[in-house]
Design a protein around this motif. Structure first.
Motif, PDB file in Angstrom:
ATOM      1  N   SER A   1      -2.436 -10.133 -13.647  1.00  0.00           N
ATOM      2  CA  SER A   1      -3.660 -10.931 -13.707  1.00  0.00           C
ATOM      3  C   SER A   1      -4.900 -10.062 -13.537  1.00  0.00           C
ATOM      4  CB  SER A   1      -3.613 -12.017 -12.630  1.00  0.00           C
ATOM      5  OG  SER A   1      -4.775 -12.800 -12.658  1.00  0.00           O
ATOM      6  N   ALA A   2      -4.854  -9.116 -12.614  1.00  0.00           N
ATOM      7  CA  ALA A   2      -5.998  -8.232 -12.382  1.00  0.00           C
ATOM      8  C   ALA A   2      -6.262  -7.353 -13.600  1.00  0.00           C
ATOM      9  CB  ALA A   2      -5.756  -7.378 -11.151  1.00  0.00           C
ATOM     10  N   LYS A   3      -5.199  -6.865 -14.220  1.00  0.00           N
ATOM     11  CA  LYS A   3      -5.355  -6.010 -15.403  1.00  0.00           C
ATOM     12  C   LYS A   3      -5.922  -6.777 -16.590  1.00  0.00           C
ATOM     13  CE  LYS A   3      -2.058  -2.364 -14.470  1.00  0.00           C
ATOM     14  NZ  LYS A   3      -0.846  -1.669 -14.920  1.00  0.00           N
ATOM     15  N   SER A   4      -5.622  -8.081 -16.658  1.00  0.00           N
ATOM     16  CA  SER A   4      -6.133  -8.875 -17.779  1.00  0.00           C
ATOM     17  C   SER A   4      -7.551  -9.389 -17.526  1.00  0.00           C
ATOM     18  CB  SER A   4      -5.197 -10.051 -18.061  1.00  0.00           C
ATOM     19  OG  SER A   4      -5.291 -11.010 -17.028  1.00  0.00           O
TER      20      SER A   4
ATOM     21  N   LEU B   1      13.084 -15.127  -0.625  1.00  0.00           N
ATOM     22  CA  LEU B   1      11.704 -14.909  -0.169  1.00  0.00           C
ATOM     23  C   LEU B   1      11.176 -13.588  -0.689  1.00  0.00           C
ATOM     24  CD1 LEU B   1      11.235 -16.161   3.517  1.00  0.00           C
ATOM     25  CD2 LEU B   1      10.024 -16.862   1.492  1.00  0.00           C
ATOM     26  N   SER B   2      12.010 -12.579  -0.679  1.00  0.00           N
ATOM     27  CA  SER B   2      11.606 -11.279  -1.192  1.00  0.00           C
ATOM     28  C   SER B   2      11.261 -11.365  -2.672  1.00  0.00           C
ATOM     29  CB  SER B   2      12.715 -10.253  -0.990  1.00  0.00           C
ATOM     30  OG  SER B   2      13.028 -10.138   0.362  1.00  0.00           O
ATOM     31  N   PHE B   3      12.076 -12.093  -3.399  1.00  0.00           N
ATOM     32  CA  PHE B   3      11.828 -12.279  -4.824  1.00  0.00           C
ATOM     33  C   PHE B   3      10.492 -12.969  -5.043  1.00  0.00           C
ATOM     34  CE2 PHE B   3      11.957 -15.200  -8.443  1.00  0.00           C
ATOM     35  CZ  PHE B   3      12.047 -14.285  -9.482  1.00  0.00           C
ATOM     36  N   LEU B   4      10.216 -14.018  -4.284  1.00  0.00           N
ATOM     37  CA  LEU B   4       8.951 -14.731  -4.436  1.00  0.00           C
ATOM     38  C   LEU B   4       7.767 -13.815  -4.167  1.00  0.00           C
ATOM     39  CD1 LEU B   4       9.783 -18.162  -2.776  1.00  0.00           C
ATOM     40  CD2 LEU B   4       9.258 -17.753  -5.181  1.00  0.00           C
ATOM     41  N   LEU B   5       7.828 -13.071  -3.074  1.00  0.00           N
ATOM     42  CA  LEU B   5       6.728 -12.166  -2.731  1.00  0.00           C
ATOM     43  C   LEU B   5       6.569 -11.086  -3.799  1.00  0.00           C
ATOM     44  CD1 LEU B   5       4.530 -11.348  -0.747  1.00  0.00           C
ATOM     45  CD2 LEU B   5       6.263 -10.066   0.521  1.00  0.00           C
ATOM     46  N   PHE B   6       7.652 -10.483  -4.214  1.00  0.00           N
ATOM     47  CA  PHE B   6       7.624  -9.444  -5.234  1.00  0.00           C
ATOM     48  C   PHE B   6       7.048  -9.988  -6.542  1.00  0.00           C
ATOM     49  CE2 PHE B   6       9.828  -7.041  -8.639  1.00  0.00           C
ATOM     50  CZ  PHE B   6       9.296  -5.782  -8.376  1.00  0.00           C
ATOM     51  N   PHE B   7       7.486 -11.178  -6.939  1.00  0.00           N
ATOM     52  CA  PHE B   7       7.000 -11.782  -8.176  1.00  0.00           C
ATOM     53  C   PHE B   7       5.499 -12.038  -8.112  1.00  0.00           C
ATOM     54  CE2 PHE B   7       5.552 -15.603 -10.273  1.00  0.00           C
ATOM     55  CZ  PHE B   7       5.718 -15.218 -11.594  1.00  0.00           C
ATOM     56  N   VAL B   8       5.014 -12.593  -7.020  1.00  0.00           N
ATOM     57  CA  VAL B   8       3.593 -12.903  -6.907  1.00  0.00           C
ATOM     58  C   VAL B   8       2.759 -11.622  -6.942  1.00  0.00           C
ATOM     59  CG1 VAL B   8       1.821 -13.871  -5.389  1.00  0.00           C
ATOM     60  CG2 VAL B   8       3.925 -15.125  -5.781  1.00  0.00           C
ATOM     61  N   ILE B   9       3.246 -10.567  -6.322  1.00  0.00           N
ATOM     62  CA  ILE B   9       2.525  -9.284  -6.361  1.00  0.00           C
ATOM     63  C   ILE B   9       2.468  -8.759  -7.800  1.00  0.00           C
ATOM     64  CG2 ILE B   9       2.637  -6.852  -5.688  1.00  0.00           C
ATOM     65  CD1 ILE B   9       3.685  -7.864  -2.942  1.00  0.00           C
ATOM     66  N   LEU B  10       3.594  -8.808  -8.518  1.00  0.00           N
ATOM     67  CA  LEU B  10       3.600  -8.366  -9.921  1.00  0.00           C
ATOM     68  C   LEU B  10       2.676  -9.221 -10.782  1.00  0.00           C
ATOM     69  CD1 LEU B  10       7.307  -7.466 -10.748  1.00  0.00           C
ATOM     70  CD2 LEU B  10       5.357  -5.945 -10.507  1.00  0.00           C
TER      71      LEU B  10
ATOM     72  N   ILE C   1      -2.859 -16.567  -7.206  1.00  0.00           N
ATOM     73  CA  ILE C   1      -1.998 -15.437  -6.847  1.00  0.00           C
ATOM     74  C   ILE C   1      -2.332 -14.945  -5.443  1.00  0.00           C
ATOM     75  CG2 ILE C   1      -1.457 -13.045  -7.431  1.00  0.00           C
ATOM     76  CD1 ILE C   1      -1.961 -13.932 -10.401  1.00  0.00           C
ATOM     77  N   ALA C   2      -3.622 -14.846  -5.141  1.00  0.00           N
ATOM     78  CA  ALA C   2      -4.033 -14.380  -3.810  1.00  0.00           C
ATOM     79  C   ALA C   2      -3.523 -15.315  -2.724  1.00  0.00           C
ATOM     80  CB  ALA C   2      -5.555 -14.265  -3.742  1.00  0.00           C
TER      81      ALA C   2
ATOM     82  N   TYR D   1      -7.402 -11.684  -8.753  1.00  0.00           N
ATOM     83  CA  TYR D   1      -6.322 -12.229  -7.924  1.00  0.00           C
ATOM     84  C   TYR D   1      -6.501 -13.710  -7.637  1.00  0.00           C
ATOM     85  CZ  TYR D   1      -5.209  -7.358  -7.360  1.00  0.00           C
ATOM     86  OH  TYR D   1      -4.893  -6.066  -7.614  1.00  0.00           O
ATOM     87  N   GLY D   2      -7.606 -14.267  -8.028  1.00  0.00           N
ATOM     88  CA  GLY D   2      -7.838 -15.698  -7.859  1.00  0.00           C
ATOM     89  C   GLY D   2      -7.270 -16.509  -9.002  1.00  0.00           C
ATOM     90  N   GLY D   3      -6.701 -15.836  -9.990  1.00  0.00           N
ATOM     91  CA  GLY D   3      -6.111 -16.537 -11.132  1.00  0.00           C
ATOM     92  C   GLY D   3      -4.840 -17.270 -10.741  1.00  0.00           C
ATOM     93  N   PRO D   4      -4.403 -18.180 -11.600  1.00  0.00           N
ATOM     94  CA  PRO D   4      -3.199 -18.969 -11.281  1.00  0.00           C
ATOM     95  C   PRO D   4      -1.919 -18.136 -11.392  1.00  0.00           C
ATOM     96  CG  PRO D   4      -3.964 -19.495 -13.482  1.00  0.00           C
ATOM     97  CD  PRO D   4      -4.990 -18.573 -12.871  1.00  0.00           C
ATOM     98  N   VAL D   5      -0.894 -18.577 -10.679  1.00  0.00           N
ATOM     99  CA  VAL D   5       0.410 -17.925 -10.768  1.00  0.00           C
ATOM    100  C   VAL D   5       0.988 -18.146 -12.157  1.00  0.00           C
ATOM    101  CG1 VAL D   5       2.761 -17.911  -9.865  1.00  0.00           C
ATOM    102  CG2 VAL D   5       0.843 -18.113  -8.306  1.00  0.00           C
ATOM    103  N   VAL D   6       0.714 -19.307 -12.724  1.00  0.00           N
ATOM    104  CA  VAL D   6       1.160 -19.637 -14.067  1.00  0.00           C
ATOM    105  C   VAL D   6       0.015 -20.349 -14.784  1.00  0.00           C
ATOM    106  CG1 VAL D   6       2.179 -21.861 -13.413  1.00  0.00           C
ATOM    107  CG2 VAL D   6       3.057 -20.689 -15.412  1.00  0.00           C
TER     108      VAL D   6
END
Length: 186
Positions: free
Chosen positions: A171-174, A157-166, A81-82, A178-183
């Motif tokens: 990921s951080a809450k779980s 591009l906005s969608f991609l950035l927004f999605f990765v931030i979410l 994610i980072a 931020y080093g966890g995978p996107v999927v």
């Protein structure tokens, strides 16, 4: 959610890469004409078209790399994610600067039937349109009517950035950080 990400994320990346290839072709053609005929309005116009060429090449190369890494090694540090957030933010900032610069160069927009200043009016309009479209694809920016076509690309591009931030927040809450995978890997 992971099944949606496995399909939607590569599709969105592919669209960004495709539109960047179109932008690259237009800007490379304009640069070739400017170099051959020296008929650019001023050096700023030529420099901004070159910057758009750089930005489109950056997006093609790095976007393809990230798409491949995401597809083949979803749990890799490059697919974290980072890493995605960093790449998408840099790419979004490059496109914002490029779209704003070329738009400012032509004074906002060109009406090719009434203007006589710019030699390649249609090509410059297409360059502006695709630049804003790519940006919107990355940030979900709402633009005014002339930019309806551009809106779709900017949304990617906005969608991609927004999605990765979410995804990073989730990921951080779980506890993965931020080093966890996107999927999650299959």
């Amino acid at each position: 959610m992971d099944s949606f990400v496995r399909v939607g994320y590569p599709l969105t990346f592919t669209l960004v890469i495709l539109f960047s290839i179109i932008e690259m072709c237009i800007s490379a053609w304009l640069i070739a004409k400017y170099n051959a005929h020296h008929n650019f309005r001023n050096s700023g116009e030529r420099a901004r078209v070159r910057y758009l060429l750089f930005t489109s090449l950056w997006t093609i190369v790095m976007g393809t790399l990230y798409l491949i890494v995401f597809s083949l090694a979803a749990s890799s540090i490059l697919s974290s994610i980072a890493s995605h957030t960093f790449f998408l933010f840099i790419t979004w900032a490059l496109w914002l600067a490029a779209a704003a610069a070329i738009t400012q160069t032509v004074g906002g927009s060109l009406n090719c039937s009434t203007q006589t200043v710019f030699v390649y009016c249609g090509q410059l309009n297409a360059l502006i349109g695709f630049a804003w479209l790519i940006l919107c694809v990355s940030l979900h920016v709402s633009l005014i009517p002339m930019k309806l076509i551009l809106l779709h690309f900017s949304v990617f591009l906005s969608f991609l950035l927004f999605f990765v931030i979410l995804r990073g927040i989730t990921s951080a809450k779980s506890g993965e950080g931020y080093g966890g995978p996107v999927v999650e890997s299959a």
